[in-house]
Design a protein around this motif. Sequence first.
Motif, PDB file in Angstrom:
ATOM      1  N   ARG A  25       0.829  -1.201   0.000  1.00 43.58           N
ATOM      2  CA  ARG A  25       0.000   0.000   0.000  1.00 43.58           C
ATOM      3  C   ARG A  25       0.868   1.258   0.000  1.00 43.58           C
ATOM      4  NH1 ARG A  25      -5.567   1.305   1.958  1.00 43.58           N
ATOM      5  NH2 ARG A  25      -5.576   3.556   2.189  1.00 43.58           N
ATOM      6  N   ALA A  26       1.924   1.256   0.782  1.00 38.72           N
ATOM      7  CA  ALA A  26       2.833   2.397   0.822  1.00 38.72           C
ATOM      8  C   ALA A  26       3.480   2.628  -0.542  1.00 38.72           C
ATOM      9  CB  ALA A  26       3.892   2.184   1.898  1.00 38.72           C
ATOM     10  N   ALA A  27       3.835   1.566  -1.230  1.00 36.71           N
ATOM     11  CA  ALA A  27       4.441   1.708  -2.556  1.00 36.71           C
ATOM     12  C   ALA A  27       3.443   2.268  -3.569  1.00 36.71           C
ATOM     13  CB  ALA A  27       4.976   0.354  -3.033  1.00 36.71           C
ATOM     14  N   ILE A  28       2.186   1.839  -3.479  1.00 42.22           N
ATOM     15  CA  ILE A  28       1.163   2.333  -4.406  1.00 42.22           C
ATOM     16  C   ILE A  28       0.886   3.810  -4.151  1.00 42.22           C
ATOM     17  CG2 ILE A  28      -1.277   2.156  -5.046  1.00 42.22           C
ATOM     18  CD1 ILE A  28      -1.030  -0.878  -4.448  1.00 42.22           C
ATOM     19  N   THR A  29       0.782   4.208  -2.899  1.00 37.27           N
ATOM     20  CA  THR A  29       0.423   5.593  -2.569  1.00 37.27           C
ATOM     21  C   THR A  29       1.617   6.536  -2.586  1.00 37.27           C
ATOM     22  OG1 THR A  29       0.649   5.185  -0.200  1.00 37.27           O
ATOM     23  CG2 THR A  29      -1.539   4.878  -1.161  1.00 37.27           C
ATOM     24  N   ARG A  30       2.810   6.018  -2.679  1.00 35.36           N
ATOM     25  CA  ARG A  30       4.021   6.839  -2.623  1.00 35.36           C
ATOM     26  C   ARG A  30       4.030   7.933  -3.679  1.00 35.36           C
ATOM     27  NH1 ARG A  30       8.505   3.157  -2.868  1.00 35.36           N
ATOM     28  NH2 ARG A  30       7.807   2.883  -4.991  1.00 35.36           N
ATOM     29  N   ARG A  48     -24.260  -7.127  -4.460  1.00 32.03           N
ATOM     30  CA  ARG A  48     -23.048  -7.819  -4.026  1.00 32.03           C
ATOM     31  C   ARG A  48     -21.954  -7.685  -5.088  1.00 32.03           C
ATOM     32  NH1 ARG A  48     -24.271 -12.166  -0.216  1.00 32.03           N
ATOM     33  NH2 ARG A  48     -25.801 -11.216   1.157  1.00 32.03           N
ATOM     34  N   GLY A  49     -20.782  -8.186  -4.757  1.00 34.04           N
ATOM     35  CA  GLY A  49     -19.680  -8.208  -5.702  1.00 34.04           C
ATOM     36  C   GLY A  49     -18.723  -7.035  -5.584  1.00 34.04           C
ATOM     37  N   TRP A  50     -18.872  -6.225  -4.533  1.00 36.78           N
ATOM     38  CA  TRP A  50     -18.010  -5.060  -4.354  1.00 36.78           C
ATOM     39  C   TRP A  50     -16.701  -5.458  -3.683  1.00 36.78           C
ATOM     40  CZ3 TRP A  50     -18.986  -0.618  -6.669  1.00 36.78           C
ATOM     41  CH2 TRP A  50     -20.282  -0.343  -7.063  1.00 36.78           C
ATOM     42  N   SER A  51     -15.618  -4.845  -4.133  1.00 37.72           N
ATOM     43  CA  SER A  51     -14.311  -5.067  -3.528  1.00 37.72           C
ATOM     44  C   SER A  51     -13.649  -3.720  -3.312  1.00 37.72           C
ATOM     45  CB  SER A  51     -13.458  -5.945  -4.439  1.00 37.72           C
ATOM     46  OG  SER A  51     -12.214  -6.202  -3.844  1.00 37.72           O
ATOM     47  N   HIS A  52     -13.174  -3.496  -2.098  1.00 35.28           N
ATOM     48  CA  HIS A  52     -12.554  -2.214  -1.779  1.00 35.28           C
ATOM     49  C   HIS A  52     -11.118  -2.192  -2.272  1.00 35.28           C
ATOM     50  CE1 HIS A  52     -12.314   1.612   0.179  1.00 35.28           C
ATOM     51  NE2 HIS A  52     -11.204   1.236   0.787  1.00 35.28           N
ATOM     52  N   TYR A  65      -6.224  -1.118  -7.554  1.00 38.05           N
ATOM     53  CA  TYR A  65      -5.571  -2.196  -6.820  1.00 38.05           C
ATOM     54  C   TYR A  65      -6.484  -2.649  -5.686  1.00 38.05           C
ATOM     55  CZ  TYR A  65      -1.367  -0.167  -8.951  1.00 38.05           C
ATOM     56  OH  TYR A  65      -0.447   0.326  -9.821  1.00 38.05           O
ATOM     57  N   ARG A  66      -6.656  -3.931  -5.513  1.00 37.87           N
ATOM     58  CA  ARG A  66      -7.414  -4.450  -4.364  1.00 37.87           C
ATOM     59  C   ARG A  66      -6.626  -4.192  -3.098  1.00 37.87           C
ATOM     60  NH1 ARG A  66     -10.414 -10.014  -5.854  1.00 37.87           N
ATOM     61  NH2 ARG A  66     -11.436  -9.521  -3.912  1.00 37.87           N
ATOM     62  N   VAL A  67      -7.329  -3.888  -2.013  1.00 44.29           N
ATOM     63  CA  VAL A  67      -6.659  -3.625  -0.742  1.00 44.29           C
ATOM     64  C   VAL A  67      -6.003  -4.894  -0.216  1.00 44.29           C
ATOM     65  CG1 VAL A  67      -7.036  -3.041   1.684  1.00 44.29           C
ATOM     66  CG2 VAL A  67      -8.056  -1.648  -0.078  1.00 44.29           C
ATOM     67  N   PHE A  68      -6.729  -6.004  -0.234  1.00 48.48           N
ATOM     68  CA  PHE A  68      -6.210  -7.244   0.326  1.00 48.48           C
ATOM     69  C   PHE A  68      -5.716  -8.166  -0.779  1.00 48.48           C
ATOM     70  CE2 PHE A  68      -9.230  -5.708   3.518  1.00 48.48           C
ATOM     71  CZ  PHE A  68      -8.339  -5.536   4.565  1.00 48.48           C
ATOM     72  N   SER A  69      -4.656  -7.737  -1.436  1.00 52.27           N
ATOM     73  CA  SER A  69      -4.025  -8.528  -2.483  1.00 52.27           C
ATOM     74  C   SER A  69      -2.519  -8.348  -2.357  1.00 52.27           C
ATOM     75  CB  SER A  69      -4.498  -8.060  -3.858  1.00 52.27           C
ATOM     76  OG  SER A  69      -3.750  -8.691  -4.876  1.00 52.27           O
ATOM     77  N   PHE A  70      -1.782  -9.363  -2.722  1.00 50.87           N
ATOM     78  CA  PHE A  70      -0.331  -9.272  -2.685  1.00 50.87           C
ATOM     79  C   PHE A  70       0.246  -8.900  -4.043  1.00 50.87           C
ATOM     80  CE2 PHE A  70      -1.314 -12.257   0.791  1.00 50.87           C
ATOM     81  CZ  PHE A  70      -0.771 -11.530   1.833  1.00 50.87           C
ATOM     82  N   SER A  71      -0.576  -8.831  -5.063  1.00 54.47           N
ATOM     83  CA  SER A  71      -0.111  -8.539  -6.412  1.00 54.47           C
ATOM     84  C   SER A  71       0.352  -7.085  -6.533  1.00 54.47           C
ATOM     85  CB  SER A  71      -1.227  -8.795  -7.419  1.00 54.47           C
ATOM     86  OG  SER A  71      -0.813  -8.394  -8.709  1.00 54.47           O
ATOM     87  N   PRO A  72       1.508  -6.868  -7.111  1.00 54.54           N
ATOM     88  CA  PRO A  72       1.972  -5.490  -7.332  1.00 54.54           C
ATOM     89  C   PRO A  72       1.308  -4.844  -8.548  1.00 54.54           C
ATOM     90  CG  PRO A  72       3.611  -7.037  -8.115  1.00 54.54           C
ATOM     91  CD  PRO A  72       2.511  -7.859  -7.487  1.00 54.54           C
TER      92      PRO A  72
END
Length: 148
Positions: A25-30, A48-52, A65-72
């Motif tokens: 998250r820090a890298a994305i928002t940097r 339904r079907g919403w993802s933050h 970018y999904r919040v709870f994902s490890f993908s860069p």
Amino acid sequence: MGVLQWVGIGVLIVLLALATLFFRRAAITRGGGTIDVSLRLTTIVAGRGWSHGLARFKGDELRWYRVFSFSPRPRRVLSRREVAVQGRRQPDDVERFTMPADWVVIRCSDRRSSVEIAMARGTLTGFLSWIEAAPPGSPARRLAAPPH
């Protein structure tokens, strides 16, 4: 190995996963230009079907970018040159449980598909300004009617 060692390993794995999410998250928002946005990934069940996630403006693209994902890598990319806003609405009864009270849902489309995006009212103003700043002749500049 004893039970205590397995518990310690489990705690370590959870802490490493949380640290990875934090640094991602820090890298994305940097670079700045990020907003909190929910994206509707599926429309099979109504409401339904919403993802933050986080969306980042990068040139002529909005990268989500999904919040709870490890993908860069971003899960979805919208090009300002191709996206057009189809309309806006208030969250329905079920959706109100999954997003903050002041959020609105907008429907956008590009050449491939349509997508619903939810964001705060203040963020919506900036998003619409970004779309309207698209080069002349692009779909974003040819809106039939402004969204309500």
